[in-house]
Design an enzyme around this catalytic site. Sequence first.
Site, PDB file in Angstrom:
ATOM      1  N   GLU A   1       1.191  -1.244  -0.014  1.00  0.00           N
ATOM      2  CA  GLU A   1       0.119   0.035   0.523  1.00  0.00           C
ATOM      3  C   GLU A   1       1.207   1.214  -0.429  1.00  0.00           C
ATOM      4  O   GLU A   1       0.140   1.981  -0.665  1.00  0.00           O
ATOM      5  CB  GLU A   1      -0.795   0.043   1.571  1.00  0.00           C
ATOM      6  CG  GLU A   1      -2.364  -1.007   0.993  1.00  0.00           C
ATOM      7  CD  GLU A   1      -2.767  -1.732   0.055  1.00  0.00           C
ATOM      8  OE1 GLU A   1      -2.537  -0.620  -0.958  1.00  0.00           O
ATOM      9  OE2 GLU A   1      -3.419  -1.743  -0.751  1.00  0.00           O
TER      10      GLU A   1
ATOM     11  N   ILE B   1     -14.280  -7.090  -8.649  1.00  0.00           N
ATOM     12  CA  ILE B   1     -14.405  -7.144  -9.912  1.00  0.00           C
ATOM     13  C   ILE B   1     -15.662  -6.561 -10.276  1.00  0.00           C
ATOM     14  O   ILE B   1     -16.487  -5.757 -10.623  1.00  0.00           O
ATOM     15  CB  ILE B   1     -14.972  -8.198 -10.812  1.00  0.00           C
ATOM     16  CG1 ILE B   1     -15.450  -8.912 -10.363  1.00  0.00           C
ATOM     17  CG2 ILE B   1     -13.414  -8.339 -10.893  1.00  0.00           C
ATOM     18  CD1 ILE B   1     -15.480 -10.239 -11.636  1.00  0.00           C
ATOM     19  N   PHE B   2     -16.961  -6.480  -8.708  1.00  0.00           N
ATOM     20  CA  PHE B   2     -18.261  -6.143  -8.893  1.00  0.00           C
ATOM     21  C   PHE B   2     -18.711  -5.236  -7.871  1.00  0.00           C
ATOM     22  O   PHE B   2     -19.714  -4.385  -8.172  1.00  0.00           O
ATOM     23  CB  PHE B   2     -18.920  -7.555  -8.127  1.00  0.00           C
ATOM     24  CG  PHE B   2     -18.831  -8.688  -8.608  1.00  0.00           C
ATOM     25  CD1 PHE B   2     -19.751  -8.794 -10.127  1.00  0.00           C
ATOM     26  CD2 PHE B   2     -18.594  -9.716  -8.478  1.00  0.00           C
ATOM     27  CE1 PHE B   2     -19.073  -9.549 -11.716  1.00  0.00           C
ATOM     28  CE2 PHE B   2     -18.659 -11.101  -9.552  1.00  0.00           C
ATOM     29  CZ  PHE B   2     -19.363 -10.616 -10.497  1.00  0.00           C
ATOM     30  N   ALA B   3     -17.920  -5.060  -6.698  1.00  0.00           N
ATOM     31  CA  ALA B   3     -18.304  -3.553  -6.611  1.00  0.00           C
ATOM     32  C   ALA B   3     -16.230  -2.444  -6.752  1.00  0.00           C
ATOM     33  O   ALA B   3     -16.403  -1.670  -5.487  1.00  0.00           O
ATOM     34  CB  ALA B   3     -18.340  -4.006  -4.683  1.00  0.00           C
TER      35      ALA B   3
END
Length: 704
Positions: free
Chosen positions: A487, A619-621
């Site tokens: 990070e 991939i969905f949020a």
Amino acid sequence: MASSASVDDNIESNPLLQDFDFPPFDVVEAKHVRPGIRALLKKLESDLDELEKTVEPSWPKLVEPLEKIVDRLTVVWGIVNHLKAVKDTAELRAAVEEVQPEEVKFQLRVGQSKPIYNAFKAIQESPDWKSLSEARKRIVETQIKEAVLNGVSLEDDKREQFNKIEQELERLSHKFSENVLDATKKFEKLITDKKEIEGLPATSLGLAAQTAVSKGHENATAENGPWMITLDAPCLFAVMQHARNRALREEVYRANITRASSGDLDNTPIINQILKLRMEKARLLNYNNYAEVSMATKMATVDKAEELLEKLRSASWNAAVQDIEDLKSSKSQGALEADNLSHWDINFWSERLRESKYNINEEELRPYFSLSKVMDGLFKLAKTLFGIDIEPADGLAPVWNKDVRFYCVKDSSGSPIAYFYFDPYSRPSEKREGAWMDEVVSRSRVMSRNGTTPRLPIAHMVCNQTPPFGDKPSLMTFHEVETVFHEFGHALQHMLTKQDEGLVAGIRGIEWDAVELPPQFMENWCYHRDTLMSIAKHYETGESLPEEVYLKLLAARTFRAGSLSLRQLRFASVDLELHTKYIPDGSESVFDVDQRVSRKTQMIPPLPEDRFLCGFNHIFAGGYAAGYYSYKWAEVLSADAFSAFEDVGLDNTKAVKETGHKFRETILALGGGKAPSEVFVEFRGREPSPEALLRHNGLLPVAA
């Protein structure tokens, strides 16, 4: 009259609308979100009207006013979304859900503005085009491309349909991640019998007791319980790697792979709806599938990404077969399940094999990695490589939790060049899982605070590691150490930019599949002897990590590299498959696709009831749709970049500093102002090659 006046007073005192150097994280509450965002949008609407009326194809009359509008929204909406990620409450959620459609509507209006689009086109076609700086050309080209991807060229009815799709996609992705968070919180297993949690290390028992206390079992202790097992990452990993109780491992494993896949938290219909809408969006924009839309702003193409994944898959396969053979042949140290290993056995027995093979126990290493020492070593490395000093600046900026630290980054002359927040610990009740970096504000000449020097960049770094327990500091696993380095790499690219054009400063405007280069590059230093030895000091005795343990860590780096590589390739491949070939409502379900892909990327096929996709936030949020491959794409770039340091000799401090300086001046400094493929060549002197990655992972066939 009085009541409307008080509303106006409230608006004036709304912390989201104040002029600030550092966001007022300590005072923003859910009640500020609706009025604050609405007042801001109203103001920005009128700014946008004004810009569209007066726009001319010049930097002062187009790009500067546009950047001011975009920046203001990015910063304020960023504060709200950040708090939702680290300090989630029902009230905050409801407020964000309510104003989100209005925010998306405004974003679409900016993205689809014909006057702005035409002005950018005019700049591109003007005789002055050739004399523009590279960064400015990139801004113009990117704005034109993004306007087209935002539907600027669509006819009215099609544009309306496009906007509805965008609104709905935004709503669905928020709902998806909320369901994952709620489903993760929902699983709780209270254990009172110590025999049931045999094998769990002391830190994990401490954490499980701490969780039990927070759930009302106030007398819980690490020693005597009761212990609360959850799906929060530190607990989940500990159970899968260390719990001798096979039934417990199985229960936790099954709960994890079926998260958010049933009842009112079921993400299955949301996944189907998201994929359907993405497909419709692609068709409206004249693309064959959503992956092509996603790749339009990336380095790779669908073919190139698939080619890389297949190359890595075939390089990893035999090694992964061997991994399973090794587990079986070690007879899993006398385990009954050795001939019939299940998913919940792999991590447990791999950990035992790793302990016996390298005599390394992740848990026994924890005392050597206290958070403060790790951060000191990381900052020392940053000074060596990039010539910067990082100093604590706690108290200078408001924070959202007492554990959050604030730092100032200074250049070699002692002048501040950036700031960042660091929020290290897991808080399952209010903070989403995983680790991430995000921008608070980016470097910018236009947004200068004093009219003379550019505004300095500020970043967030958020992790979810084991908090301090009792009188022990936060003691980290080696994996958590790697995560912090990772990070920090993102943060460095945001903070060390030398780009003054705000729209391409830091991580802005960098192709998504190149953005993971600096973070993955930084992870390599965790295996560098001097760096590791500088952070690995026992928190009680101060003694350094024994040399033989370091050598074992190095040897263990390639342990199960084939299997771990295939795991990432499963995620990347199923993502690409769903966004290129999958037909919503067709003969195959998304889970069938996952099963099919997994047969080529997993040694043990997934359980029939595996619903890991329902928890696949990336991939969905999370912006990785048709882009999960970019981890591997960037791993190739980062390993190759690190090999530049290996080439000059990692022990040659002078050469390492020179190479570090070059890395800073190219990959970290240029931001999105230059194409990443060109930036890479400028640093490395040639095109990237996957050889270094395969070598680091021990997956290169050894020459006979």
